[in-house]
Structure formats: structure tokens, C-alpha cells
Design a protein around this motif. Structure first.
Motif, PDB file in Angstrom:
ATOM      1  N   VAL A  25      43.520  31.548  33.908  1.00 30.76           N
ATOM      2  CA  VAL A  25      42.396  31.457  33.638  1.00 30.76           C
ATOM      3  C   VAL A  25      41.938  32.039  32.486  1.00 30.76           C
ATOM      4  O   VAL A  25      42.098  33.408  32.252  1.00 30.76           O
ATOM      5  CB  VAL A  25      41.629  32.002  34.549  1.00 30.76           C
ATOM      6  CG1 VAL A  25      39.853  31.356  34.657  1.00 30.76           C
ATOM      7  CG2 VAL A  25      41.710  31.132  36.093  1.00 30.76           C
TER       8      VAL A  25
ATOM      9  N   GLY B 111      36.656  30.350  32.283  1.00 30.25           N
ATOM     10  CA  GLY B 111      36.947  29.867  33.553  1.00 30.25           C
ATOM     11  C   GLY B 111      37.786  28.798  34.134  1.00 30.25           C
ATOM     12  O   GLY B 111      38.187  28.184  34.583  1.00 30.25           O
TER      13      GLY B 111
ATOM     14  N   THR C  18      45.368  36.021  34.251  1.00 31.18           N
ATOM     15  CA  THR C  18      43.837  35.965  33.064  1.00 31.18           C
ATOM     16  C   THR C  18      44.069  35.784  31.184  1.00 31.18           C
ATOM     17  O   THR C  18      45.437  36.791  30.906  1.00 31.18           O
ATOM     18  CB  THR C  18      42.106  36.578  32.987  1.00 31.18           C
ATOM     19  OG1 THR C  18      42.920  37.938  32.832  1.00 31.18           O
ATOM     20  CG2 THR C  18      42.088  35.899  34.797  1.00 31.18           C
TER      21      THR C  18
END
Length: 133
Positions: A46, A50, A108
Motif C-alpha cells: 500500500v 492508500g 507499505t
């Protein structure tokens, strides 16, 4: 609750932008426990807005080069984000507890670019997400 597991950073090179990104070799030690003896796996990642991405994480089985790479999915990320040589990529791995109680990994990614120098010579950076027109 997420528990920080690792953080890997690097400045992007021409070859990182052109084809696949060579990741720092210290990433291997964090990934070995979840690789189950395989040399590749698809990571769901991600970004700072987002958006979800899938990268193929690959380690070379013949041992000629120790550093892992992202292959499939990486060129699309580069193009979508307008990445450049010198941008700083940071990749994070977090352990989270799934609904069944087991630990699993979440990933992330963020990329920052130096946009100017401040009056005292320290670089001022911005997430590339905010530089896309």
C-alpha cells in the motif's frame, strides 16, 4: 495493532527506474522467514495514498547476486508515480494480527524527492504523491 518489523530505504538509480529495482541485501533477512524456501512471492503493498500495488519480490537462487529485486508490478509503479533517479524509496514491513489470531505481514511503500535546500543546507523533501500533476 501493527508492530513495526523492518524499514528499508534506498536512493533510486537509473537501472531501478528503467527495469527492476535492486533492493538492499539486508531485506533478505527480514523476508526469509516468510519465503518458505521459495525464491519469489507476490507482495501486496500500500502506498502513502492508500493505493494497492502488487510487486513480485524475487531473490536469485543461483547466489550470483545476493540483493533481492522487485520485478513484476514495479515498472507500473515507476510510471504512475513519475519516479526519478535520486528519489528515496522507503519500504516498510509490519506484523499485524489477523482476525483468526495469527500474525501476518503488511507492507507499505513511500517515495520522497528533494525539492529544495533550506537556508541552513538541509534538504527539504516531499512525498512524490504530492508532486504529481
Amino acid at each position: 495493532m501493527a508492530m513495526w518489523h523492518f524499514k528499508i530505504s534506498k536512493f533510486l538509480t537509473y537501472s531501478d527506474i528503467r527495469s527492476k529495482i535492486g533492493l538492499p541485501s539486508e531485506m533478505v533477512e527480514h523476508m526469509i522467514p516468510i519465503m518458505n524456501g521459495q525464491h519469489f512471492m507476490v507482495l501486496k503493498v500500500v502506498d502513502s495514498r492508500g493505493q494497492k500495488w502488487e510487486f513480485c519480490y524475487y531473490t536469485r537462487p543461483n547466489g550470483k547476486k545476493k540483493g533481492p529485486v522487485f520485478t513484476t508490478g514495479w515498472p507500473q509503479f515507476v510510471e504512475a508515480k513519475g519516479l526519478r533517479v535520486g528519489d528515496e524509496l522507503t519500504f516498510y514491513g509490519y506484523q499485524v494480527r489477523a482476525t483468526d489470531g495469527r500474525l501476518k505481514m503488511k507492507y507499505t511503500i513511500e517515495v520522497k524527492r528533494i525539492i529544495s535546500m533550506t537556508f541552513n543546507g538541509e534538504p527539504l523533501t516531499s512525498d512524490v504523491e504530492y508532486l504529481i500533476a
